[in-house]
Design a protein around this motif. Structure first.
Motif, PDB file in Angstrom:
ATOM      1  N   VAL A 123      44.334  53.589  55.796  1.00 48.49           N
ATOM      2  CA  VAL A 123      43.763  53.551  54.446  1.00 48.49           C
ATOM      3  C   VAL A 123      43.714  54.930  53.783  1.00 48.49           C
ATOM      4  CG1 VAL A 123      41.701  52.982  53.114  1.00 48.49           C
ATOM      5  CG2 VAL A 123      42.487  51.449  54.933  1.00 48.49           C
ATOM      6  N   PRO A 124      43.347  56.027  54.477  1.00 53.94           N
ATOM      7  CA  PRO A 124      43.307  57.332  53.806  1.00 53.94           C
ATOM      8  C   PRO A 124      44.653  57.789  53.250  1.00 53.94           C
ATOM      9  CG  PRO A 124      42.074  57.419  55.863  1.00 53.94           C
ATOM     10  CD  PRO A 124      42.799  56.118  55.849  1.00 53.94           C
ATOM     11  N   LEU A 125      45.740  57.170  53.679  1.00 54.46           N
ATOM     12  CA  LEU A 125      47.060  57.587  53.199  1.00 54.46           C
ATOM     13  C   LEU A 125      47.246  57.337  51.705  1.00 54.46           C
ATOM     14  CD1 LEU A 125      49.303  56.354  56.158  1.00 54.46           C
ATOM     15  CD2 LEU A 125      48.383  58.641  55.747  1.00 54.46           C
ATOM     16  N   VAL A 126      46.367  56.513  51.107  1.00 57.78           N
ATOM     17  CA  VAL A 126      46.449  56.294  49.663  1.00 57.78           C
ATOM     18  C   VAL A 126      46.258  57.609  48.907  1.00 57.78           C
ATOM     19  CG1 VAL A 126      45.399  55.072  47.715  1.00 57.78           C
ATOM     20  CG2 VAL A 126      45.658  53.918  49.926  1.00 57.78           C
ATOM     21  N   TRP A 127      45.493  58.535  49.498  1.00 60.85           N
ATOM     22  CA  TRP A 127      45.201  59.824  48.837  1.00 60.85           C
ATOM     23  C   TRP A 127      45.953  60.988  49.493  1.00 60.85           C
ATOM     24  CZ3 TRP A 127      41.503  56.237  50.336  1.00 60.85           C
ATOM     25  CH2 TRP A 127      40.878  55.553  49.291  1.00 60.85           C
ATOM     26  N   ARG A 128      47.050  60.691  50.160  1.00 57.92           N
ATOM     27  CA  ARG A 128      47.736  61.723  50.941  1.00 57.92           C
ATOM     28  C   ARG A 128      48.321  62.835  50.063  1.00 57.92           C
ATOM     29  NH1 ARG A 128      53.414  61.323  51.634  1.00 57.92           N
ATOM     30  NH2 ARG A 128      54.344  59.719  50.297  1.00 57.92           N
ATOM     31  N   TYR A 177      50.178  57.007  43.222  1.00 59.23           N
ATOM     32  CA  TYR A 177      49.174  56.200  43.911  1.00 59.23           C
ATOM     33  C   TYR A 177      49.746  54.852  44.331  1.00 59.23           C
ATOM     34  CZ  TYR A 177      45.364  59.443  42.988  1.00 59.23           C
ATOM     35  OH  TYR A 177      44.555  60.541  42.980  1.00 59.23           O
ATOM     36  N   ALA A 178      50.614  54.279  43.502  1.00 58.59           N
ATOM     37  CA  ALA A 178      51.236  52.998  43.864  1.00 58.59           C
ATOM     38  C   ALA A 178      52.133  53.161  45.086  1.00 58.59           C
ATOM     39  CB  ALA A 178      52.029  52.447  42.683  1.00 58.59           C
ATOM     40  N   VAL A 179      52.916  54.236  45.110  1.00 59.31           N
ATOM     41  CA  VAL A 179      53.794  54.482  46.267  1.00 59.31           C
ATOM     42  C   VAL A 179      52.964  54.742  47.520  1.00 59.31           C
ATOM     43  CG1 VAL A 179      55.587  55.989  47.193  1.00 59.31           C
ATOM     44  CG2 VAL A 179      55.638  55.334  44.780  1.00 59.31           C
ATOM     45  N   ALA A 205      65.641  55.950  42.607  1.00 60.16           N
ATOM     46  CA  ALA A 205      65.386  56.373  41.228  1.00 60.16           C
ATOM     47  C   ALA A 205      64.150  55.686  40.662  1.00 60.16           C
ATOM     48  CB  ALA A 205      66.607  56.069  40.366  1.00 60.16           C
ATOM     49  N   ARG A 206      63.966  54.417  41.010  1.00 63.29           N
ATOM     50  CA  ARG A 206      62.779  53.700  40.547  1.00 63.29           C
ATOM     51  C   ARG A 206      61.510  54.284  41.173  1.00 63.29           C
ATOM     52  NH1 ARG A 206      61.976  48.571  38.567  1.00 63.29           N
ATOM     53  NH2 ARG A 206      64.011  48.940  37.598  1.00 63.29           N
ATOM     54  N   LEU A 207      61.586  54.669  42.447  1.00 64.67           N
ATOM     55  CA  LEU A 207      60.410  55.229  43.119  1.00 64.67           C
ATOM     56  C   LEU A 207      59.992  56.562  42.505  1.00 64.67           C
ATOM     57  CD1 LEU A 207      61.148  54.467  46.885  1.00 64.67           C
ATOM     58  CD2 LEU A 207      59.444  53.372  45.408  1.00 64.67           C
TER      59      LEU A 207
END
Length: 406
Positions: free
Chosen positions: A69-74, A28-30, A20-22
């Motif tokens: 690193v590209p996973l930040v913008w997945r 972007y944080a996740v 629920a928190r997620l």
């Protein structure tokens, strides 16, 4: 020991609280956290190399970082992210950096594509990864057959999980949309029912008050004229005023009984509404109070009518006679009640001034048409065949009511 309140929320597991928190956390944080986990998994082979294998070089670690690193913008750019990871993963393998045991970044982007990307992007990327992984393994020395099966099956499983997530999200969105539509429909139905009930009450109050006041005005105007010359007639006029007022009060109580249910010992109390059985009394009262010769003519055998049609028929005749008393300056009027196989026809005619008197746009005639339409019938108002004014209303009997309303 304190008892739990029945209204208290049920306890939730730690995993449910974390999920629920997620859901409320910034995407972007996740995604940054996911990228960090993938980078940590890639770095394990550098920090703890397997015995007999080549250690992970700094070039290999950079290529591994390029898969994380590209996973930040997945979620912001799923296809572009997948392309970047798809290039870095085989390059790391072909340059014997060496490649990681598991394609962590590839699993994440395949899951993301299956869940978020367009159909053609999903298909192209899945086919590309299957072919690319098979080709990459074929260049590996001493490649075992189980490696093909394991890597290819891992790709298919990651894609299948993303497809399940997409289906679940679409199903949830459909349920939420359906719930919103049902709520809007329920609100619209409630508003429509409220408006119809208000219109019905307004018609009832208009018919009751207009009829009663018209008769009382006629009697009040006649009373002073004959009070000295004919005291008996004057007394009868004032008695008629009192009787009409009491009848109006009784009918108003019926309406209030609908608006406010009064609980008595016998249960909810509601006075009965008048129907066709009360037409003879209505005709007699109008004739006696207004000095108007009113005749009731009935043809055919009565047939069952729904309760609201009974009330509507009475109110239509009442309003038509009220218009005759107020506007027509007529000397006589005729109320016709004709029963047929599938409908009942109400006709109110007078010998007054004609259609210009009542006015086609008055509230009374509008109410007559609305009452008839609400019961599945129709109303025609205008000049009578022999002059004067005529109100002609057809209402379906109980057997044809449903077909008439569609």
């Amino acid at each position: 020991m304190s008892a739990r309140s029945p209204l208290s929320s049920p306890p939730t597991s730690p995993l449910a609280r974390v999920l629920a928190r997620l859901r409320t956390t910034s995407p972007y944080a996740v995604d940054a956290a996911v990228a960090g986990l993938v980078l940590f998994a890639v770095s394990l082979q550098w920090l703890f190399p397997d015995e007999g294998d080549d250690p992970l070089s700094w070039r290999g670690w950079l290529l591994g970082a390029a898969t994380a690193v590209p996973l930040v913008w997945r979620r912001a750019a799923p296809f572009a992210t997948a392309c970047a990871v798809s290039v870095a993963t085989p390059v790391q393998a072909l340059y014997h950096a060496p490649p990681p045991d598991l394609m962590y970044g590839g699993f994440v982007v395949l899951y993301t594509l299956a869940a978020l990307a367009r159909p053609w992007q999903r298909r192209v990327m899945l086919a590309g990864w299957l072919v690319g992984v098979a080709a990459t393994i074929s260049h590996k020395e001493d490649a075992e057959p189980f490696e093909y099966a394991f890597q290819l099956l891992s790709i298919v499983c990651a894609y299948a999980l993303g497809s399940l997530a997409r289906t679940q999200r679409a199903y949830t969105a459909e349920l939420e949309d359906r719930a919103r539509r049902l709520e809007r429909e329920r609100t619209a139905d409630t508003a429509r029912a409220t408006a119809q009930e208000r219109a019905r009450i307004a018609r009832d109050m208009h018919d009751i008050l207009a009829h009663a006041v018209s008769l009382m005005v006629v009697q009040a105007e006649a009373g002073p004229v004959v009070v000295r010359s004919d005291p008996v007639r004057a007394e009868a006029a004032f008695d008629a005023i009192a009787t009409t007022g009491r009848d109006a009060m009784t009918q108003l109580r019926r309406i209030l009984g609908v608006l406010k249910q009064e609980e008595r010992e016998s249960g909810p109390w509601r006075l009965p509404q008048p129907g066709l059985a009360a037409l003879p009394g209505l005709v007699r009262r109008v004739g006696e109070s207004a000095g108007l010769a009113v005749e009731l003519r009935v043809r055919g055998g009565p047939r069952p009518l729904p309760p609201d049609t009974e009330v509507a028929a009475y109110r239509i005749v009442q309003e038509a006679l009220t218009n005759t008393v107020k506007h027509a300056y007529a000397s006589c009027a005729t109320v016709g009640l004709d029963w047929a196989e599938d409908e009942v026809t109400l006709t109110v005619t007078d010998d007054g001034r004609g259609p210009s008197a009542p006015g086609g746009g008055g509230h009374g005639l509008i109410g007559i048409r609305e009452r008839a339409a609400a019961c599945g019938g129709d109303a025609v108002t205008g000049a009578g065949p022999d002059g004067g004014f005529r109100v002609l209303v057809r209402l379906p009997v109980a057997a044809g009511r449903r077909a008439a309303l569609g």
